[in-house]
Scaffold this motif. Sequence first.
Motif, PDB file in Angstrom:
ATOM      1  N   PRO A 167       0.871  -1.314  -0.164  1.00 15.90           N
ATOM      2  CA  PRO A 167      -0.193   0.062  -0.176  1.00 15.90           C
ATOM      3  C   PRO A 167       1.016   1.336  -0.020  1.00 15.90           C
ATOM      4  CG  PRO A 167      -0.881  -1.636   1.389  1.00 15.90           C
ATOM      5  CD  PRO A 167       0.347  -2.173   1.024  1.00 15.90           C
ATOM      6  N   THR A 168       2.097   1.231   0.799  1.00 19.78           N
ATOM      7  CA  THR A 168       2.792   2.290   0.847  1.00 19.78           C
ATOM      8  C   THR A 168       3.668   2.704  -0.245  1.00 19.78           C
ATOM      9  OG1 THR A 168       3.058   1.779   3.181  1.00 19.78           O
ATOM     10  CG2 THR A 168       4.511   3.569   2.172  1.00 19.78           C
ATOM     11  N   TYR A 169       3.704   1.555  -1.112  1.00 16.20           N
ATOM     12  CA  TYR A 169       4.771   1.793  -2.300  1.00 16.20           C
ATOM     13  C   TYR A 169       3.881   2.319  -3.476  1.00 16.20           C
ATOM     14  CZ  TYR A 169       6.910   0.152  -6.551  1.00 16.20           C
ATOM     15  OH  TYR A 169       7.598   0.066  -7.894  1.00 16.20           O
ATOM     16  N   LEU A 170       2.404   1.628  -3.521  1.00 15.81           N
ATOM     17  CA  LEU A 170       1.518   2.440  -4.443  1.00 15.81           C
ATOM     18  C   LEU A 170       1.287   3.765  -4.272  1.00 15.81           C
ATOM     19  CD1 LEU A 170      -1.006  -0.645  -4.775  1.00 15.81           C
ATOM     20  CD2 LEU A 170       0.889  -0.128  -6.258  1.00 15.81           C
ATOM     21  N   ALA A 171       1.233   4.286  -2.946  1.00  8.69           N
ATOM     22  CA  ALA A 171       1.020   5.538  -2.653  1.00  8.69           C
ATOM     23  C   ALA A 171       2.243   6.241  -3.181  1.00  8.69           C
ATOM     24  CB  ALA A 171       0.858   5.726  -1.175  1.00  8.69           C
ATOM     25  N   SER A 172       3.395   5.708  -2.968  1.00 12.31           N
ATOM     26  CA  SER A 172       4.642   6.516  -3.346  1.00 12.31           C
ATOM     27  C   SER A 172       4.576   6.747  -4.863  1.00 12.31           C
ATOM     28  CB  SER A 172       5.952   5.685  -2.933  1.00 12.31           C
ATOM     29  OG  SER A 172       6.225   4.301  -3.679  1.00 12.31           O
ATOM     30  N   LEU A 173       3.625   5.972  -5.658  1.00  8.15           N
ATOM     31  CA  LEU A 173       3.769   5.960  -7.131  1.00  8.15           C
ATOM     32  C   LEU A 173       2.652   6.911  -7.382  1.00  8.15           C
ATOM     33  CD1 LEU A 173       4.250   2.121  -8.131  1.00  8.15           C
ATOM     34  CD2 LEU A 173       5.959   4.068  -8.193  1.00  8.15           C
ATOM     35  N   GLY A 174       1.826   7.459  -6.630  1.00 11.60           N
ATOM     36  CA  GLY A 174       0.824   8.355  -6.698  1.00 11.60           C
ATOM     37  C   GLY A 174      -0.516   7.791  -6.680  1.00 11.60           C
ATOM     38  N   ALA A 175      -0.769   6.674  -6.209  1.00  8.52           N
ATOM     39  CA  ALA A 175      -1.819   6.092  -5.783  1.00  8.52           C
ATOM     40  C   ALA A 175      -2.715   6.847  -4.819  1.00  8.52           C
ATOM     41  CB  ALA A 175      -2.001   4.732  -5.696  1.00  8.52           C
ATOM     42  N   SER A 176      -3.903   6.887  -4.866  1.00 11.55           N
ATOM     43  CA  SER A 176      -4.753   7.686  -3.955  1.00 11.55           C
ATOM     44  C   SER A 176      -5.217   6.420  -2.761  1.00 11.55           C
ATOM     45  CB  SER A 176      -6.125   8.280  -4.415  1.00 11.55           C
ATOM     46  OG  SER A 176      -6.739   7.345  -4.977  1.00 11.55           O
ATOM     47  N   ALA A 177      -5.982   6.811  -1.755  1.00 13.11           N
ATOM     48  CA  ALA A 177      -6.667   5.736  -0.949  1.00 13.11           C
ATOM     49  C   ALA A 177      -7.505   5.154  -1.824  1.00 13.11           C
ATOM     50  CB  ALA A 177      -7.030   6.458   0.154  1.00 13.11           C
ATOM     51  N   ALA A 178      -8.200   5.691  -2.732  1.00 16.91           N
ATOM     52  CA  ALA A 178      -9.262   5.044  -3.374  1.00 16.91           C
ATOM     53  C   ALA A 178      -8.658   4.147  -4.229  1.00 16.91           C
ATOM     54  CB  ALA A 178     -10.278   5.953  -4.129  1.00 16.91           C
ATOM     55  N   VAL A 179      -7.967   4.207  -4.847  1.00 16.89           N
ATOM     56  CA  VAL A 179      -6.994   3.562  -5.906  1.00 16.89           C
ATOM     57  C   VAL A 179      -6.441   2.247  -5.296  1.00 16.89           C
ATOM     58  CG1 VAL A 179      -5.103   3.139  -7.515  1.00 16.89           C
ATOM     59  CG2 VAL A 179      -6.417   5.205  -7.658  1.00 16.89           C
ATOM     60  N   VAL A 180      -5.735   2.567  -3.755  1.00 16.85           N
ATOM     61  CA  VAL A 180      -5.062   1.373  -3.138  1.00 16.85           C
ATOM     62  C   VAL A 180      -6.199   0.270  -2.926  1.00 16.85           C
ATOM     63  CG1 VAL A 180      -4.127   0.743  -1.130  1.00 16.85           C
ATOM     64  CG2 VAL A 180      -3.129   2.820  -2.355  1.00 16.85           C
TER      65      VAL A 180
END
Length: 392
Positions: free
Chosen positions: A42-55
């Motif tokens: 989850p943190t890695y996806l966020a670092s790539l620009g993913a929002s909470a909704a996308v995660v």
Amino acid sequence: MSGEKSSWEKSSLRAAYLGIVLFGLISLMGDIVYEGSRGILPTYLASLGASAAVVGLVFGLGDIFSFGFRALSGFVADRTRRYWLFVVLGYGLIAAIPLIGLAQGLWIAVALILAERLGKALRTPSRNTLLSIVGSRVGSGKTFGLHELLDQVGAIAGPLIVSFVMLYTNSFSTSFLVLLAPYAGLAFFLAFTYRKLRDVVREVVPKRVEGAGVAKLSRSFWLYIASIFANTAGLVHVSLILFKSSMYFDWWIVPLMYLAIQAVDAAAAPISGYFYDKVGGKLLLLPFALSAVPSILVLTGGREALIASLAFFGVVLGMRESIYKATVTDITPLPKRGLAYGILDTAYGLGFMASGGVFGLFMSWGASALGVAFTVAVELVAIALLLASLRK
């Protein structure tokens, strides 16, 4: 089931236990890879620009891929008798996790995450079918109990390894690429197991099966599946235990609480498997009854109740992964077993989707009393369905 009375049935217990341990080592290595990645994805996806909704969407789709396609993969495996093929393909897709370390962009990483979840759907029904064959001389309870013990060793080791690497490198790429080592171990044990056991399985599994389909599964099986769905829907989702724990404990303690659940699971699985082989399906009444306890503790308690809920949840989880599966072996003929395991896993997935949504609402509303009434009522329904399925 005369087809199962092969030379394997007459072989030594040592050979049977060897097969169980080999499948357990495959699962152990696989769990190091994909369970190890879960804490940082989850943190890695966020670092790539993913929002909470996308995660949330990605992991929700992952659950659909993982659970929703298992009945289909089990059905096709039963029809084609290509259990090994599904196992190899499914475990092969675990390679997607280390490759995330090389991913350039959010959507490539998302595609790799979903590929691994699809692999889980492909391999699990066929792996459980092969495991039930290999462990037929040992007893279904001990077979799945020992396998779950080894599986959970990987589930504990994986997050610890990744956490250690992240602590000292602070690099997502390195943390994912390190998982190539256990993946290589997985590939080795899978190849060795295939060479060792392919002839054993070939003796037992018929080349052709007449009329493989849903209609042939017994009434007892469908009642059992209904009881599993109700039982799972009445058990608070583990993510909500951890969510509430973050309100009471420092952030670094919460992952350790998840590891505590895995450790209790690892201990409960082989013990419950042993007793299942002694007393049979009646033992299922215990985890069904205990399932209401962690839900009540999470809904109504504070710090101490949350800690207690970890133990009860871990016991139920360990019994689910051992004796719930063992029951399918005992009530389902071999030609239907891949489909049956797929349906069982689909019931788990639907049950946990319901559990996450319903208990999440109860917690958001502060409706503890309503939540307690819900879990007690649903678990009573589950027990009634289970008793009906156990009647001959």
